[in-house]
Write a protein that holds these residues in place. Structure first.
Motif: not given
Length: 119
Positions: A28-34, A36-41, A93-96
């Protein structure tokens, strides 16, 4: 370390109960969410390590069936363990999916006119 998606039935429920809070805090960390959306693992892993040390340790300890107080990791084992978790498609899949639902980038109706009308 067993893959998260390999846990079944009661064992899966116990695992979920143990890791849901720390995992939710990380995803739920906005930075991490962003990231992950950008596929920057790798960047997401780095951000999780920097911003959520206690949560990362709790998850890794649980996945290794080790009490948090006794869990030990080092610079060599940590990246491998975190990448194993991030490459587990079931977990991602669950968390994203919940990240997409809980982090909106805009608000309001997209067709709504927000300009002030003339008087």
């Amino acid at each position: 370390m067993k893959k998260i998606s390999e846990y079944k039935n009661e064992e899966a429920l116990d695992l979920l109960a143990d890791i849901i809070e720390p995992a939710a805090a990380i995803f739920s960390d906005k930075n991490i969410a962003e990231l992950m959306r950008g596929k920057k693992k790798m960047a997401a892993v780095s951000a999780a390590i920097k911003s959520h040390k206690q949560e990362v340790i709790k998850i890794l300890a649980r996945l290794n069936d080790t009490p948090v107080e006794e869990y030990q990791c080092n610079i060599f084992s940590l990246p491998t363990a975190l990448l194993e978790i991030l490459n587990d498609e079931g977990l991602l899949g669950f968390f994203t999916a919940s990240v997409r639902k809980n982090t909106k980038t805009s608000g309001g109706n997209p067709t709504e006119n927000t300009e002030e009308s003339e008087k």
